[in-house]
Scaffold this active site. Sequence first.
Site, PDB file in Angstrom:
ATOM      1  CG  ASP A  91      -2.392   2.103 -15.177  1.00 22.84           C
ATOM      2  OD1 ASP A  91      -3.596   1.839 -15.361  1.00 22.84           O
ATOM      3  OD2 ASP A  91      -1.972   2.720 -14.192  1.00 22.84           O
TER       4      ASP A  91
ATOM      5  CE  LYS B 133      -4.178  -5.502 -15.983  1.00 21.29           C
ATOM      6  NZ  LYS B 133      -3.316  -4.363 -15.703  1.00 21.29           N
TER       7      LYS B 133
ATOM      8  N   GLY C  33      -8.902   0.734 -14.213  1.00 22.55           N
ATOM      9  CA  GLY C  33      -9.526   1.263 -15.419  1.00 22.55           C
ATOM     10  C   GLY C  33      -8.807   0.736 -16.642  1.00 22.55           C
ATOM     11  CG  HIS C  34      -8.680  -2.578 -18.042  1.00 17.68           C
ATOM     12  ND1 HIS C  34      -9.260  -3.746 -17.625  1.00 17.68           N
ATOM     13  CD2 HIS C  34      -7.527  -2.475 -17.358  1.00 17.68           C
ATOM     14  CE1 HIS C  34      -8.490  -4.327 -16.717  1.00 17.68           C
ATOM     15  NE2 HIS C  34      -7.425  -3.574 -16.528  1.00 17.68           N
TER      16      HIS C  34
ATOM     17  CD  GLN D 181      -6.348  -3.508  -9.263  1.00 17.60           C
ATOM     18  OE1 GLN D 181      -6.690  -4.693  -9.230  1.00 17.60           O
ATOM     19  NE2 GLN D 181      -7.231  -2.546  -9.349  1.00 17.60           N
TER      20      GLN D 181
HETATM   21  P1  IMP Z   1      -6.524   1.491  -4.218  1.00 21.58           P
HETATM   22  O1  IMP Z   1      -6.423   0.162  -4.891  1.00 21.58           O
HETATM   23  O2  IMP Z   1      -7.578   2.383  -4.842  1.00 21.58           O
HETATM   24  O3  IMP Z   1      -6.641   1.383  -2.726  1.00 21.58           O
HETATM   25  O4  IMP Z   1      -5.126   2.257  -4.480  1.00 21.58           O
HETATM   26  C1  IMP Z   1      -3.915   1.770  -3.950  1.00 21.58           C
HETATM   27  C2  IMP Z   1      -2.757   2.033  -4.905  1.00 21.58           C
HETATM   28  O5  IMP Z   1      -2.883   1.191  -6.042  1.00 21.58           O
HETATM   29  C3  IMP Z   1      -2.684   3.463  -5.444  1.00 21.58           C
HETATM   30  O6  IMP Z   1      -1.314   3.807  -5.636  1.00 21.58           O
HETATM   31  C4  IMP Z   1      -3.381   3.351  -6.797  1.00 21.58           C
HETATM   32  O7  IMP Z   1      -2.951   4.351  -7.683  1.00 21.58           O
HETATM   33  C5  IMP Z   1      -2.933   1.974  -7.250  1.00 21.58           C
HETATM   34  N1  IMP Z   1      -3.880   1.317  -8.154  1.00 21.58           N
HETATM   35  C6  IMP Z   1      -5.001   0.635  -7.834  1.00 21.58           C
HETATM   36  N2  IMP Z   1      -5.587   0.126  -8.933  1.00 21.58           N
HETATM   37  C7  IMP Z   1      -4.808   0.473  -9.975  1.00 21.58           C
HETATM   38  C8  IMP Z   1      -4.866   0.195 -11.374  1.00 21.58           C
HETATM   39  O8  IMP Z   1      -5.748  -0.493 -11.904  1.00 21.58           O
HETATM   40  N3  IMP Z   1      -3.866   0.736 -12.142  1.00 21.58           N
HETATM   41  C9  IMP Z   1      -2.866   1.458 -11.591  1.00 21.58           C
HETATM   42  N4  IMP Z   1      -2.761   1.730 -10.298  1.00 21.58           N
HETATM   43  C10 IMP Z   1      -3.722   1.238  -9.489  1.00 21.58           C
HETATM   44 MG    MG Z   2      -5.493   1.094 -15.843  1.00 23.99          MG
END
Ligand code: IMP
Ligand code: MG
Length: 333
Positions: A13, A16, A42-43, A175
């Site tokens: 977040d 990007k 998510g973007h 991420q």
């Molecule tokens: P998971 O990747 O859905 O298993 O989530 C694991 C952790 O990574 C959680 O704290 C999510 O909120 C965080 N997370 C995963 N993908 C993103 C992203 O694209 N942006 C922000 N946080 C993320």
């Molecule tokens: Mg995002």
Amino acid sequence: MTSTVVVGGFFGDEGKGKIISYLAIKDNPTIIVRGGAGPNAGHTIRDGDKVYKVRMLPSGFLNKNAKVMIGPGVVINPEVLKKEINDFEVSGRSFIDKHCGIIEETHLIRDSKGELKDKIGSTGSGTGPANADRAMRVLKLAKDFDSLSSIITDVPKEINTALSKNEHVLVEGTQGTFLSLWHGTYPFVTSKDVTASGICADVGLGPTKVDEVIVVFKSYVTRVGTGPLEKELSLDEAEKKGWSEFGTVTGRQRRAADFDFDLARRAIMLNGATQISITKLDVLFSDCAGKTSFAELSDDAKSFIKNIENELNTPVTIIGTGPAVNDVIDRRN
Ligand code: IMP
Ligand code: MG
């Protein structure tokens, strides 16, 4: 031309998506390829009055001349992908690799309850369980589904061929560095390595083929879900600073803190950054909103940027000054 890899320097977040869509138009790569975990990312991209929220497609799809691809290291939710291809009108130029893993109902169910949801605060997108199944060698891949055959291509071959023809390739990470399974705040991390090296492995780009690594930092730090966040502000304090944000995928409120130089320094090291991008400078300094040249910035904003360059010993080349794709100061020559 060159290959440019763009990754997040904090906890995802960082903005990007917007930086990548700017580069996708400005640098006109022939291929924009996405690495990273899966539809947990998510973007948000703003083009005029249109707001796109993408979870599967590369954020660079606004460049209509480019092919957009997803590398074999990424797990895909076919429903989400197909909807985005239709909604954003990118059919005919969107491709996935035959080795992309496929998220099924079972993964969504396993991700929406229990440890992953309660302790790690996962996004519930099925990404973690799908990657676990992949490590167990039981996950189905894109090549196992006839319905996907029309969008399958050899992604590593396509991008390496494009580079050998002197075309430009934009590699987009998802991420952020401290959500990496190897380098992040384990166990409060995602299910893959998401540093530049991991993203390159996801798409099949070897280390000697990488020209530029741009690490994106937001002007402040946010984190969604659980896990440590140094010097975390109260939600009230964050709101007062205008830093209260909500997650693209989950709608959860993001936790916030000041720009963290220790984290940033480590992100520069782990990713081998050649350039830095700073986003949301206008949130910190409202008088910078919409500015497109460094000279127009206020003295405070200029010193904020110069201090980052000095502390991190890396040039800040791309600065975001607003939500629109062209709200950017581009200091590359
Ligand atoms: P998971 O990747 O859905 O298993 O989530 C694991 C952790 O990574 C959680 O704290 C999510 O909120 C965080 N997370 C995963 N993908 C993103 C992203 O694209 N942006 C922000 N946080 C993320
Ligand atoms: Mg995002």
